[in-house]
Design a protein around this motif. Structure first.
Motif, PDB file in Angstrom:
ATOM      1  N   ALA A  28       0.805  -0.970   0.429  1.00 15.12           N
ATOM      2  CA  ALA A  28      -0.114  -0.133   0.181  1.00 15.12           C
ATOM      3  C   ALA A  28       0.935   1.563   0.225  1.00 15.12           C
ATOM      4  CB  ALA A  28      -0.869  -0.136   1.235  1.00 15.12           C
ATOM      5  N   GLY A  29       2.056   0.937   0.393  1.00 15.89           N
ATOM      6  CA  GLY A  29       2.643   2.710   0.570  1.00 15.89           C
ATOM      7  C   GLY A  29       3.859   2.385  -0.337  1.00 15.89           C
ATOM      8  N   ALA A  30       3.980   1.388  -1.302  1.00 15.91           N
ATOM      9  CA  ALA A  30       4.738   1.799  -2.476  1.00 15.91           C
ATOM     10  C   ALA A  30       4.073   2.013  -3.390  1.00 15.91           C
ATOM     11  CB  ALA A  30       5.689  -0.025  -2.508  1.00 15.91           C
ATOM     12  N   ALA A  31       2.087   1.439  -3.712  1.00 23.06           N
ATOM     13  CA  ALA A  31       1.197   2.559  -4.644  1.00 23.06           C
ATOM     14  C   ALA A  31       1.215   3.843  -4.240  1.00 23.06           C
ATOM     15  CB  ALA A  31       0.091   1.415  -4.221  1.00 23.06           C
ATOM     16  N   LEU A  32       1.215   4.133  -3.065  1.00 25.84           N
ATOM     17  CA  LEU A  32       0.641   6.008  -2.526  1.00 25.84           C
ATOM     18  C   LEU A  32       2.037   6.570  -3.114  1.00 25.84           C
ATOM     19  CD1 LEU A  32      -1.424   5.467   0.682  1.00 25.84           C
ATOM     20  CD2 LEU A  32      -1.734   6.214  -1.460  1.00 25.84           C
ATOM     21  N   ALA A  33       3.530   5.762  -2.715  1.00 28.76           N
ATOM     22  CA  ALA A  33       4.611   6.685  -3.304  1.00 28.76           C
ATOM     23  C   ALA A  33       4.706   6.189  -4.676  1.00 28.76           C
ATOM     24  CB  ALA A  33       5.577   5.695  -2.817  1.00 28.76           C
ATOM     25  N   LEU A  34       4.071   5.175  -5.758  1.00 28.73           N
ATOM     26  CA  LEU A  34       4.231   5.426  -6.880  1.00 28.73           C
ATOM     27  C   LEU A  34       3.048   6.564  -7.269  1.00 28.73           C
ATOM     28  CD1 LEU A  34       5.602   4.841  -9.935  1.00 28.73           C
ATOM     29  CD2 LEU A  34       4.076   2.495  -9.319  1.00 28.73           C
ATOM     30  N   ALA A  58      -6.589   3.117  -6.131  1.00 26.32           N
ATOM     31  CA  ALA A  58      -7.487   1.972  -6.251  1.00 26.32           C
ATOM     32  C   ALA A  58      -6.978   1.072  -5.251  1.00 26.32           C
ATOM     33  CB  ALA A  58      -8.220   1.526  -7.347  1.00 26.32           C
ATOM     34  N   ALA A  59      -5.037   0.373  -6.314  1.00 26.91           N
ATOM     35  CA  ALA A  59      -4.909  -0.816  -4.902  1.00 26.91           C
ATOM     36  C   ALA A  59      -4.303  -0.131  -3.644  1.00 26.91           C
ATOM     37  CB  ALA A  59      -3.412  -1.108  -6.139  1.00 26.91           C
ATOM     38  N   ALA A  60      -3.921   0.705  -3.628  1.00 23.76           N
ATOM     39  CA  ALA A  60      -3.813   1.091  -2.414  1.00 23.76           C
ATOM     40  C   ALA A  60      -4.746   1.451  -1.050  1.00 23.76           C
ATOM     41  CB  ALA A  60      -3.158   2.207  -1.965  1.00 23.76           C
ATOM     42  N   MET A  61      -6.307   1.743  -1.776  1.00 24.06           N
ATOM     43  CA  MET A  61      -7.909   1.172  -0.943  1.00 24.06           C
ATOM     44  C   MET A  61      -7.859  -0.071  -0.264  1.00 24.06           C
ATOM     45  SD  MET A  61      -8.250   4.376   0.121  1.00 24.06           S
ATOM     46  CE  MET A  61      -6.315   4.362   0.024  1.00 24.06           C
ATOM     47  N   ALA A  62      -7.158  -0.965  -1.199  1.00 24.07           N
ATOM     48  CA  ALA A  62      -8.321  -2.618  -1.073  1.00 24.07           C
ATOM     49  C   ALA A  62      -7.002  -3.507  -0.292  1.00 24.07           C
ATOM     50  CB  ALA A  62      -7.965  -3.036  -3.137  1.00 24.07           C
ATOM     51  N   LEU A  63      -5.590  -2.422  -0.410  1.00 24.69           N
ATOM     52  CA  LEU A  63      -4.998  -2.823   0.222  1.00 24.69           C
ATOM     53  C   LEU A  63      -4.803  -2.778   1.778  1.00 24.69           C
ATOM     54  CD1 LEU A  63      -1.367  -2.456  -2.498  1.00 24.69           C
ATOM     55  CD2 LEU A  63      -2.415  -5.348  -0.966  1.00 24.69           C
ATOM     56  N   ILE A  64      -5.071  -1.279   1.695  1.00 20.87           N
ATOM     57  CA  ILE A  64      -5.669  -0.840   3.274  1.00 20.87           C
ATOM     58  C   ILE A  64      -7.215  -1.334   3.943  1.00 20.87           C
ATOM     59  CG2 ILE A  64      -6.819   1.185   4.810  1.00 20.87           C
ATOM     60  CD1 ILE A  64      -4.282   2.075   3.114  1.00 20.87           C
ATOM     61  N   ALA A  65      -7.846  -2.240   2.522  1.00 23.08           N
ATOM     62  CA  ALA A  65      -9.169  -2.458   2.977  1.00 23.08           C
ATOM     63  C   ALA A  65      -8.639  -3.557   3.986  1.00 23.08           C
ATOM     64  CB  ALA A  65     -10.013  -2.859   2.023  1.00 23.08           C
ATOM     65  N   SER A  66      -7.496  -5.116   3.498  1.00 19.94           N
ATOM     66  CA  SER A  66      -7.690  -5.816   3.564  1.00 19.94           C
ATOM     67  C   SER A  66      -6.302  -6.091   5.034  1.00 19.94           C
ATOM     68  CB  SER A  66      -6.491  -6.086   3.070  1.00 19.94           C
ATOM     69  OG  SER A  66      -4.681  -6.529   2.858  1.00 19.94           O
ATOM     70  N   ILE A  67      -6.298  -4.877   5.538  1.00 20.13           N
ATOM     71  CA  ILE A  67      -5.293  -4.745   6.644  1.00 20.13           C
ATOM     72  C   ILE A  67      -6.682  -4.664   8.114  1.00 20.13           C
ATOM     73  CG2 ILE A  67      -4.131  -3.263   8.295  1.00 20.13           C
ATOM     74  CD1 ILE A  67      -2.335  -2.681   5.329  1.00 20.13           C
TER      75      ILE A  67
END
Length: 195
Positions: A28-34, A58-67
């Motif tokens: 998620a951090g990598a997605a937001l940094a990119l 969208a990728a970061a939000m899905a990964l945060i939802a998984s957390i």
């Protein structure tokens, strides 16, 4: 005795914890940094900067939802030994023991439900992240080193397809394993008693 549930394979909760507490935050951090790089860059550096930004977020939000789903689900995961550690159960009180075992089985079903959703969000997040990376590395019109950027896009696409096939494969394997061993909603006939 009441229903008791256990994970199959037994190491699954630890693997899920590692995925949702280590891998998901890093990705998620990598997605937001990119996404930050794309948002701050000149539009001529990316072919589809708006699409890239949307897909990465969208990728970061899905990964945060998984957390978040994993964190919520984890409160429902405990073992028979945890019941005996927290409750002093008189061996003669079979009704209390049966009720606590039944509650553990119900809570395990809740853990499975929310953890499976966390896994789905993680899988979706990694897939969407792969798509986001592809949109970032495709060269813009007239861009330099286009051949290398197309090669990078192809490599990410190959990894993206491999990850998707692997995710489907392990999902099926895990589902079959659960069903074969009768864990989805099976009764444990004679649970081991804690001394």
């Amino acid at each position: 005795m009441g229903l008791l549930q256990k994970p199959e394979p037994l190491g699954y909760p630890r693997a899920a914890r590692d995925t949702h507490t280590v891998a998901a935050p890093l990705l998620a951090g990598a997605a937001l940094a990119l996404a930050g790089v794309v948002a701050g860059a000149d539009e001529k550096n990316f072919r589809w900067s708006g699409v890239s930004l949307l897909v990465l977020v969208a990728a970061a939000m899905a990964l945060i939802a998984s957390i978040e789903l994993h964190q919520y689900s984890h409160q429902y995961l405990y073992s028979r030994q945890d019941i005996h550690d927290w409750y002093e159960i008189d061996p003669a009180n079979t009704a209390l023991k049966a009720k606590l075992y039944e509650l553990q089985g119900d809570d395990y079903a809740r853990w499975t439900k929310y953890n499976d959703r966390a896994v789905a969000c993680f899988r979706m997040g990694t897939a969407v992240l792969g798509a986001g990376i592809i949109t970032c590395v495709i060269p813009p019109e007239g861009g330099q080193q286009a051949i290398w950027r197309w090669a990078a896009a192809g490599l990410v696409f190959l990894c993206f397809v491999t990850e998707a096939l692997w995710a489907v494969s392990i999902y099926r394997e895990h589902k079959i394993l659960r069903q074969m061993r009768g864990v989805l909603r099976s009764a444990v006939a004679k649970p081991r008693e804690s001394e």
